[in-house]
Enzyme design. Sequence first.
Site, PDB file in Angstrom:
ATOM      1  N   CYS A 133      40.222  39.164  32.198  1.00  0.00           N
ATOM      2  CA  CYS A 133      40.672  39.692  33.478  1.00  0.00           C
ATOM      3  C   CYS A 133      41.578  40.904  33.328  1.00  0.00           C
ATOM      4  O   CYS A 133      42.475  40.927  32.495  1.00  0.00           O
ATOM      5  CB  CYS A 133      41.396  38.607  34.250  1.00  0.00           C
ATOM      6  SG  CYS A 133      42.402  37.570  33.212  1.00  0.00           S
ATOM      7  N   ILE A 134      41.305  41.898  34.121  1.00  0.00           N
ATOM      8  CA  ILE A 134      42.032  43.174  34.047  1.00  0.00           C
ATOM      9  C   ILE A 134      42.676  43.451  35.397  1.00  0.00           C
ATOM     10  O   ILE A 134      42.021  43.351  36.410  1.00  0.00           O
ATOM     11  CB  ILE A 134      41.069  44.339  33.708  1.00  0.00           C
ATOM     12  CG1 ILE A 134      40.395  44.074  32.365  1.00  0.00           C
ATOM     13  CG2 ILE A 134      41.788  45.658  33.718  1.00  0.00           C
ATOM     14  CD1 ILE A 134      41.337  43.977  31.204  1.00  0.00           C
TER      15      ILE A 134
END
Lengths: 101, 410
Positions: free
Chosen positions: A100-101
């Site tokens: 996840c960014i």
Amino acid sequence: MSKLLDSVKFDADGYLDDPNQWTEELAKEIAAREGITLSDRHWVVINYARNEWKTKGEAPTLRNITKNTDVDTKELYGLFPGGPGKLAAKVAGLHKPTGCI
Amino acid sequence: MKTFLVLGAGTGGTMMANKLAKRLDPQEWKIILVDKDETHYYQPGFLFIPFGFYKPEDVVKTKKAFVPSNAEFILSDIELIEPDANKVTLTSAKRVIQYDQLLVATGTDIRPGEIEGLAGAGWHQNIFDFYTYAGSVALSKFLSTFRGGRVVINVAEMPIKCPVAPLEFSFLADYYFQQRGIRNKVELIYTTPLSGAFTKPKASEMLGGLLEKKGIHIEPDFAISDVDAGKNVIYSYDGREISYDLLVSIPTNMGADVIGRSGMGDDLNFVPTNKYTLQSQKWPNVWVIGDASNVPASKAGAVAHFESDTLIENIERSIHGQALQETFDGHVNCYIETGFGKGLLIDFNYETEPLPGTYPLPVVGPFSLLKESTVNHWGKLAFKWIYWNILVKGLPMPVPSRMSMVGKRA
């Protein structure tokens, strides 16, 4: 702390530095440190995660695990309470998932 | 004559079609751009519509207006991509296009059907998204008559498009309800599968602090399992339940179905892409821009813009048989609205997390990083003009594509 855990390096968040140093014995001790006793169902997830790492070089996402094994999300949360993605990666001796960014 | 086929005429596809039209020899190359929708939406504007800060018509233009004159625009859905045969079949009249080079710019969409009960009876009744035009317009109608209660903002699953938008929505909701004089009747709860407000430590701390300051409760590590639209309750896999009067949902984001159908995607239909060259990991004549790729950068228009500079160079190099350059550094630059006419700015890449400082120049800025300011808010508003007049037209932007440490304090 056990000798086995002492013999390898972990990063600040408790993930094994070198995934190649991982053994099944080490997995049991990392799990114990996280308060988990490993069952056959845990091993389904751990073995899958190790295989994914071997082919793709990173820990699988939850969606990837539930899509490709017979463990569903509910069971996954039962097996690795809290954050199953992170916890499974930890026990499988992999780096922190980067999904996840 | 060779064919350069661009699938998707959103931010990334349109921008690249314009750049390709300038760079490729028109005697040698024909550019074809395909999209299923005639309308180009200014998606950052969806955030402002629910609160009436933007009107729906502010964010809509026709796609054709941005298609370069020497390119062909085809309005159609895509049935199948066969990259082993360099072939794409369109839905419209089953037209088959044989290509020499392919750019995938098919984006990402919300999939409320992925969470049990989310897309059911409550959808667009008291459960809304704001990631679609329809969702944000419907939510603005609902909010205009909302008199108070518990508003739950839920991020279902990562990754999502514009990962700061749910936070901005929460900040703006606080501002909006204060302006209407009913903030004391509204409880705001922010639920996220992440362990904090954001993915990167320094920004997470700063943004988490802002939530707290604004009286927005954060419920971290909340992995939503299902929604009971009859009882108005959401449940997490670890047994937590939260009731709501209004549920603002950011559903699972997935790439286009045709990517899945064509066997080109990962579990979420995102195309495995070299994160430095932006070439497909499997097919050397397939390139990927923006939300459609699986590169670990934010899914946002500014990122697609930074990617376009690497892509245009590498496409030219590849056509001329030269080695690719590994120039894309994961650069993300985004304004975060925080309400009350203020905003934050964050600037980061694959290696460097968002840091405090000034941007793009040291000390004078004019934008401040990781700190609220009025100028940052103006930057956000100015971006709409920049988007329509510079960005999608593929014109050069006045900031460098690669991230710079100038002005940042580590």
